[in-house]
Design a protein around this motif. Structure first.
Motif, mmCIF file in Angstrom:
data_model
loop_
_atom_site.group_PDB
_atom_site.id
_atom_site.type_symbol
_atom_site.label_atom_id
_atom_site.label_comp_id
_atom_site.label_asym_id
_atom_site.label_seq_id
_atom_site.Cartn_x
_atom_site.Cartn_y
_atom_site.Cartn_z
ATOM 1 N N HIS A 207 -46.053 71.879 -42.338
ATOM 2 C CA HIS A 207 -46.064 70.644 -43.056
ATOM 3 C C HIS A 207 -46.830 69.535 -42.198
ATOM 4 C CE1 HIS A 207 -42.878 72.595 -45.003
ATOM 5 N NE2 HIS A 207 -43.060 72.022 -46.094
ATOM 6 N N THR A 208 -47.993 69.779 -41.876
ATOM 7 C CA THR A 208 -48.662 68.883 -40.855
ATOM 8 C C THR A 208 -48.904 67.506 -41.286
ATOM 9 O OG1 THR A 208 -50.688 69.564 -41.633
ATOM 10 C CG2 THR A 208 -49.779 70.858 -39.701
ATOM 11 N N SER A 209 -48.953 67.283 -42.540
ATOM 12 C CA SER A 209 -49.202 65.779 -43.233
ATOM 13 C C SER A 209 -47.916 65.252 -43.314
ATOM 14 C CB SER A 209 -50.110 65.891 -44.294
ATOM 15 O OG SER A 209 -49.386 66.606 -45.497
ATOM 16 N N GLU A 210 -46.728 65.686 -43.164
ATOM 17 C CA GLU A 210 -45.358 65.176 -43.556
ATOM 18 C C GLU A 210 -44.391 65.130 -42.241
ATOM 19 O OE1 GLU A 210 -44.926 66.510 -48.324
ATOM 20 O OE2 GLU A 210 -44.693 68.097 -46.521
ATOM 21 N N THR A 211 -43.532 64.188 -42.292
ATOM 22 C CA THR A 211 -42.492 64.214 -41.030
ATOM 23 C C THR A 211 -41.109 64.504 -41.544
ATOM 24 O OG1 THR A 211 -43.978 62.224 -40.423
ATOM 25 C CG2 THR A 211 -41.656 62.396 -39.580
ATOM 26 N N PRO A 212 -40.274 65.330 -40.819
ATOM 27 C CA PRO A 212 -39.264 65.671 -41.296
ATOM 28 C C PRO A 212 -37.887 64.789 -40.877
ATOM 29 C CG PRO A 212 -39.699 66.846 -39.088
ATOM 30 C CD PRO A 212 -40.933 65.856 -39.606
ATOM 31 N N LEU A 213 -36.937 64.731 -41.724
ATOM 32 C CA LEU A 213 -35.735 63.771 -41.567
ATOM 33 C C LEU A 213 -34.651 64.705 -41.644
ATOM 34 C CD1 LEU A 213 -34.545 60.973 -41.313
ATOM 35 C CD2 LEU A 213 -34.562 60.727 -43.721
ATOM 36 N N GLN B 1 -44.195 59.701 -46.644
ATOM 37 C CA GLN B 1 -44.644 61.065 -45.870
ATOM 38 C C GLN B 1 -43.203 61.563 -45.259
ATOM 39 O OE1 GLN B 1 -47.855 59.357 -43.445
ATOM 40 N NE2 GLN B 1 -49.336 59.923 -45.016
ATOM 41 N N THR B 2 -42.163 61.078 -45.708
ATOM 42 C CA THR B 2 -40.917 61.945 -44.846
ATOM 43 C C THR B 2 -39.985 62.481 -45.986
ATOM 44 O OG1 THR B 2 -40.856 59.859 -43.523
ATOM 45 C CG2 THR B 2 -39.016 60.975 -43.676
ATOM 46 N N ILE B 3 -39.718 63.730 -45.126
ATOM 47 C CA ILE B 3 -39.003 64.847 -46.355
ATOM 48 C C ILE B 3 -37.942 65.037 -45.538
ATOM 49 C CG2 ILE B 3 -39.085 67.153 -47.196
ATOM 50 C CD1 ILE B 3 -41.597 65.283 -48.144
ATOM 51 N N GLY B 4 -36.815 64.969 -46.548
ATOM 52 C CA GLY B 4 -35.239 65.047 -45.929
ATOM 53 C C GLY B 4 -35.038 66.466 -45.868
ATOM 54 N N ILE B 5 -34.256 66.949 -44.943
ATOM 55 C CA ILE B 5 -33.759 68.254 -44.722
ATOM 56 C C ILE B 5 -32.274 68.345 -44.350
ATOM 57 C CG2 ILE B 5 -33.751 70.282 -43.160
ATOM 58 C CD1 ILE B 5 -36.719 69.669 -42.387
ATOM 59 N N LEU B 6 -31.740 68.901 -45.545
ATOM 60 C CA LEU B 6 -30.156 69.090 -45.540
ATOM 61 C C LEU B 6 -29.919 70.422 -45.182
ATOM 62 C CD1 LEU B 6 -27.104 67.810 -45.427
ATOM 63 C CD2 LEU B 6 -27.603 68.232 -48.204
ATOM 64 N N HIS C 295 -37.009 62.660 -37.283
ATOM 65 C CA HIS C 295 -36.152 61.698 -37.494
ATOM 66 C C HIS C 295 -34.732 62.369 -37.739
ATOM 67 C CE1 HIS C 295 -39.478 58.679 -37.492
ATOM 68 N NE2 HIS C 295 -39.978 59.249 -38.404
ATOM 69 N N PHE C 296 -33.742 61.788 -37.468
ATOM 70 C CA PHE C 296 -32.235 62.040 -37.890
ATOM 71 C C PHE C 296 -31.715 60.984 -38.714
ATOM 72 C CE2 PHE C 296 -32.736 65.592 -35.173
ATOM 73 C CZ PHE C 296 -31.337 66.401 -35.233
ATOM 74 N N VAL C 297 -31.175 61.371 -39.948
ATOM 75 C CA VAL C 297 -30.283 60.304 -40.445
ATOM 76 C C VAL C 297 -28.714 60.995 -40.371
ATOM 77 C CG1 VAL C 297 -30.600 61.465 -42.612
ATOM 78 C CG2 VAL C 297 -29.643 58.999 -42.617
ATOM 79 N N VAL C 298 -27.882 60.025 -39.923
ATOM 80 C CA VAL C 298 -26.627 60.375 -39.540
ATOM 81 C C VAL C 298 -25.481 59.528 -40.625
ATOM 82 C CG1 VAL C 298 -24.801 60.409 -37.911
ATOM 83 C CG2 VAL C 298 -27.023 60.796 -37.168
ATOM 84 N N VAL C 299 -24.751 60.396 -41.297
ATOM 85 C CA VAL C 299 -23.717 59.835 -42.282
ATOM 86 C C VAL C 299 -22.330 59.880 -41.849
ATOM 87 C CG1 VAL C 299 -25.299 60.259 -44.042
ATOM 88 C CG2 VAL C 299 -23.622 61.901 -43.664
ATOM 89 N N PRO C 300 -21.408 58.973 -42.241
ATOM 90 C CA PRO C 300 -20.098 59.116 -41.698
ATOM 91 C C PRO C 300 -19.319 60.475 -42.108
ATOM 92 C CG PRO C 300 -20.454 56.792 -42.749
ATOM 93 C CD PRO C 300 -21.682 57.856 -42.977
#
Length: 232
Positions: free
Chosen positions: A106-112, A5-10, A137-142
């Motif tokens: 996107h009430t049924s999904e969570t952003p990342l 249920q998690t959708i990535g946002i770039l 949520h946040f995902v951090v990359v080098p």
């Protein structure tokens, strides 16, 4: 975090999109088992002057071209999609406004939200920046010299009550910001490709093949005069 249920946002200016963007989105989707990553071009970036920026519609077309025609006859990466949501929001383009609107739709999904370590370290300079991890949520990359130690430092400085846990199997470091959201540090390899390098080489008439997908090069060459006017 439920990956299904998690959708990535770039986000980014994508001026122009290049292999580094596409590889990053794909690698995050694979590592975190995401069903979808949305590539979201910024309409009017608040931290950058709009001079030298291709029109929003053209940057969207470059992204669509990059995804629709993968290199070497490979099948399309179905997890990657282009979103034009930023183009519908008030200017300038603040991530806070984007995430607020995205959550409404996107009430049924969570952003990342996917971000480089260098930008994450300066999140306090963004509009409501330190509140953003409570929306998503946040995902951090080098990125550059912003590695795991920089991530730990930012967490300690801005969210001192966050609980850190390490998954030694994949190197994933998780900082629980709230009961519902976390910031993740994902140690992916960094491709040293930048849009500024591509712009400079293109303006000099040098080859940018293999730095960006061929359809991107074709669009840039088709609208050569307009592109040159913007990038000069």
């Amino acid at each position: 975090m439920n990956p299904a249920q998690t959708i990535g946002i770039l986000g980014g200016t994508f001026n122009p999109v290049h292999i580094g963007h596409l590889r990053l989105a794909t690698a995050v989707a694979e590592a975190l088992h995401l069903p979808r990553v949305e590539l979201m071009p910024c309409a009017v970036p608040p931290h950058k002057a709009d001079s030298g920026l291709l029109p929003f519609e053209m940057r969207v077309s470059l992204l669509e071209g990059a995804l629709e025609t993968p290199p070497n006859g490979l099948p399309r990466e179905e997890r990657l999609h282009v979103s034009t949501l930023e183009g519908e929001l008030p200017h300038p383009s603040y991530t806070w406004n984007l995430l607020m609107e995205w959550r409404k739709r996107h009430t049924s999904e969570t952003p990342l939200f996917i971000v480089g370590g260098e930008d994450f370290a300066h999140l306090d300079t963004w509009r409501n920046g330190l509140k953003l991890p409570y929306l998503s949520h946040f995902v951090v990359v080098p990125r550059c010299h912003a590695d795991e130690s920089a991530f730990r430092s930012a967490i300690s400085q801005h969210w001192p009550t966050a609980k850190l846990t390490q998954d030694n199997e994949n190197g994933l470091l998780t900082a629980a910001i709230s009961d519902e959201t976390s910031c993740l540090f994902l140690p992916l390899p960094h491709l040293d490709i930048s849009a500024s390098l591509i712009r400079a080489k293109w303006l000099l008439g040098e080859s940018i093949r293999y730095l960006t997908p061929d359809p991107v090069i074709e669009i840039l060459d088709t609208y050569r005069e307009n592109v040159r006017h913007c990038w000069r």
